[in-house]
Design an enzyme around this catalytic site. Structure first.
Site, short mmCIF file in Angstrom:
data_model
loop_
_atom_site.label_atom_id
_atom_site.label_comp_id
_atom_site.label_asym_id
_atom_site.label_seq_id
_atom_site.Cartn_x
_atom_site.Cartn_y
_atom_site.Cartn_z
N ILE A 331 0.83 -1.22 0.00
CA ILE A 331 0.00 0.00 0.00
C ILE A 331 0.86 1.26 0.00
O ILE A 331 0.33 2.37 -0.04
CB ILE A 331 -0.95 0.02 1.22
CG1 ILE A 331 -0.18 -0.08 2.53
CG2 ILE A 331 -1.98 -1.10 1.12
CD1 ILE A 331 -1.05 0.05 3.76
N GLY A 332 2.18 1.10 0.04
CA GLY A 332 3.03 2.28 0.00
C GLY A 332 4.50 1.92 0.09
O GLY A 332 4.86 0.85 0.55
N GLY A 334 8.46 3.87 0.94
CA GLY A 334 9.15 5.04 1.45
C GLY A 334 10.64 4.86 1.42
O GLY A 334 11.16 3.85 0.92
N GLY A 335 11.33 5.84 1.97
CA GLY A 335 12.78 5.79 1.95
C GLY A 335 13.36 4.72 2.84
O GLY A 335 14.50 4.28 2.63
N PHE A 336 12.60 4.26 3.82
CA PHE A 336 13.12 3.28 4.76
C PHE A 336 12.46 1.91 4.63
O PHE A 336 12.76 1.01 5.40
CB PHE A 336 12.96 3.78 6.20
CG PHE A 336 13.76 5.00 6.48
CD1 PHE A 336 15.13 4.94 6.59
CD2 PHE A 336 13.15 6.24 6.60
CE1 PHE A 336 15.88 6.07 6.83
CE2 PHE A 336 13.89 7.36 6.85
CZ PHE A 336 15.26 7.29 6.97
N GLY A 337 11.56 1.72 3.67
CA GLY A 337 10.95 0.42 3.51
C GLY A 337 9.63 0.46 2.79
O GLY A 337 9.20 1.49 2.28
N VAL A 339 5.40 -0.59 2.83
CA VAL A 339 4.28 -0.73 3.76
C VAL A 339 3.26 -1.70 3.14
O VAL A 339 2.92 -1.57 1.96
CB VAL A 339 3.63 0.63 4.07
CG1 VAL A 339 2.47 0.45 5.06
CG2 VAL A 339 4.65 1.60 4.61
N LYS A 353 5.11 -1.98 8.20
CA LYS A 353 6.22 -1.35 7.50
C LYS A 353 7.43 -2.26 7.60
O LYS A 353 7.93 -2.55 8.68
CB LYS A 353 6.55 0.02 8.09
CG LYS A 353 7.68 0.71 7.33
CD LYS A 353 7.75 2.19 7.62
CE LYS A 353 8.31 2.48 8.99
NZ LYS A 353 8.54 3.90 9.21
N ASP A 449 10.19 15.91 9.86
CA ASP A 449 9.89 15.42 8.51
C ASP A 449 8.39 15.51 8.25
O ASP A 449 7.77 14.56 7.78
CB ASP A 449 10.38 13.99 8.35
CG ASP A 449 10.47 13.57 6.88
OD1 ASP A 449 10.51 14.45 6.02
OD2 ASP A 449 10.50 12.35 6.62
#
Length: 501
Positions: A331-332, A334-337, A339, A353, A449
């Site tokens: 579902i998404g 990001g910069g760290f993993g 989701v 996540k 952030d």
């Protein structure tokens, strides 16, 4: 521990092999044998040959009486050692020296089972080719020398035709099997007469025992013309009822074997589990040593291993993998993993996540979010529901926000534009979250952030701030970041600077 388990396994296996010897009784009848005569003969070195013949005759007679009851040419293999030990004890009790039994080869040359050419029963012997010649030439009485000689010659010819050129022990065993087959068909007195002829022993006498019970009928296939009478049934150390004795013996033997097998199986399972656990521990230590070079140890992790409440717990990797359908419900990103959406067996919907691997920064974020979110509780902050650790895998579990992020609604052409009233309410919700972080946390926190992708919306479009991987605890009550600070992180265009109020 593995060595100890193996030693115990070997010990129990040894006990299992010895258990029948401990529990069983010998079914051979030697109570009426004249061992006083044997003892006197065996004490004289010049009478060793006669000593062995008498010893062999007594054992063969007892096997014949046993064959009359059971139809078997001797005891079963599991009782062989029991009977040999029992007979040795009886002979020693009557004064037969141990060196005499060794010299005569008791247990080898004089066995307690007369298995001849795979023939183990009386019926098999009686049905053998040419055995009829033995029965014809061994008709009673055998008291005259020429009648006995005919019987012996017929027996010798039969054995030689049966086994051919074999060693003396095989020939002797088959001769004893022939005697047992003949003697099992007659009464005690007739069996004594046959034994005196076969083994050339004078004065061989088995006194009758009162209280005997009738024996079972002879084997159906017996071609023997001899008529069997009721033999005596007195067994060493056993009850007078042979059937009851054998039933009792088999019951004890079966229980002993069952207990031994169960103990061995339990030990095997225990050894397998110990070995498996040892391998897991070794793998875990190896992974920890290797991963410590890439992942710093999360210091507060031990505080949350079992969760601080029912809303925060440690999830297993197996249920996480199953809840995300093998990590297919993305579902998404990001910069760290990445989701994923996960639904667990209790019906709860969770956003999982999955942290990027081999990333020191990602591990820092993982530890920081657990440390911070585990103690933060606000209606406009995304709740941390738990975490999962699987070797070098790291997962954070959040409450699921069904309407996704604010960025999706602002920039996706497929989304219905948000009303100004909703947008203002979202801004107020985010402001409330930041106010809580800056003024009501101890120590105060700076998110660092804040951006539309980190503002999530629930089913009622209530805004909640997420992604605390870059959160920073302020010093001295200050919650600001100066533009010159080189520690600024996140998306530069979206970084917010807050000053002391």
């Amino acid at each position: 521990m593995v060595v100890y388990a193996k030693a115990m396994l070997g010990f129990l296996a040894f006990i299992g092999l010895q258990l029948p010897l401990i529990l069983a009784d010998c079914p051979l009848d030697l109570s009426g044998s004249n061992f006083t005569l044997v003892a006197s003969l065996c004490s004289n070195k010049n009478e060793r040959g006669k000593c062995c013949r008498y010893m062999n005759a007594f054992v063969a007679f007892s096997v014949a009486r046993h064959a009359n009851v059971t139809g078997n040419l001797g005891v079963t293999s599991n009782l062989s050692d029991v009977c040999i030990h029992s007979i040795l004890q009886t002979m020693e009790l009557y004064g037969v020296p141990r060196n005499a039994t060794n010299f005569c080869g008791f247990g080898t040359k004089i066995p307690v089972s007369y298995y001849c050419r795979d023939r183990t029963t009386v019926s098999q012997m009686l049905e053998s080719p040419k055995f009829m010649d033995v029965t014809k030439n061994c008709k009673l009485p055998l008291s005259q020398e020429n009648e006995c000689r005919k019987c012996l010659n017929a027996g010798i010819n039969y054995v030689h035709r049966l086994v051919g050129s074999q060693d003396n022990i095989t020939l002797s065993t088959c001769r004893d099997a022939t005697f047992a087959a003949l003697a099992s068909q007659v009464d005690n007195i007739s069996a004594v007469e046959i034994a005196s002829c076969f083994f050339q022993v004078g004065g061989f006498n088995i006194p009758p025992v009162s209280g005997s019970s009738p024996s079972p009928p002879a084997p159906k296939a017996s071609p023997s013309p001899l008529v069997a009478a009721a033999p005596n049934q007195l067994v060493l150390g056993a009850p007078s009822n042979q059937k009851h004795h054998e039933h009792h013996l088999m019951s004890i033997l079966g229980i002993g074997i069952a207990v031994t097998v169960a103990a061995i199986m339990m030990l095997i399972v225990l050894v397998v589990l110990i070995c498996k656990k040892s391998r897991e521990l070794e793998d875990s230590e190896s992974v920890n040593k290797n991963s410590s070079k890439h992942f710093p140890i999360c210091r507060p992790m031990h505080k949350f291993q079992e969760g601080t409440s029912s809303m925060f717990r440690k999830y297993s990797y197996k249920e996480t993998k199953r809840g995300t359908y093998d990590f297919s419900t993305v579902i998404g990103r990001g910069g760290f993993g990445t989701v994923y959406k996960a639904q667990y067996t209790d019906g709860s919907m969770i956003a999982v996540k999955r942290m990027n691997r081999v990333s020191e920064q990602g591990e820092d974020e993982f530890c920081r979010e657990i440390e911070l979110l585990a103690r933060l509780h606000h209606r406009h902050l995304v709740s941390l529901r738990g975490f999962c650790i699987k070797k070098r895998e790291r997962f954070l579990m959040y409450e699921y926000m069904s309407n996704g992020s604010l960025k999706d609604h602002l920039h996706s052409p497929r989304k219905t534009p948000l009303s100004w009233e909703t947008r203002i309410q979202i801004a107020i919700d985010v402001a409330n979250a930041l106010e809580y972080l800056h003024f009501y946390c101890d120590p105060p926190l700076c998110h660092r952030d804040i951006k539309s992708s980190n503002i999530l919306l629930d089913e009622n479009f209530v805004a909640k701030v997420a992604d605390f991987g870059l959160a920073h605890a302020s010093k001295g009550g200050s919650i600001c970041l100066e533009p010159a600070n080189t520690d600024i992180r996140g998306t530069p265009a979206m970084v917010c600077y807050f000053w002391r109020c």
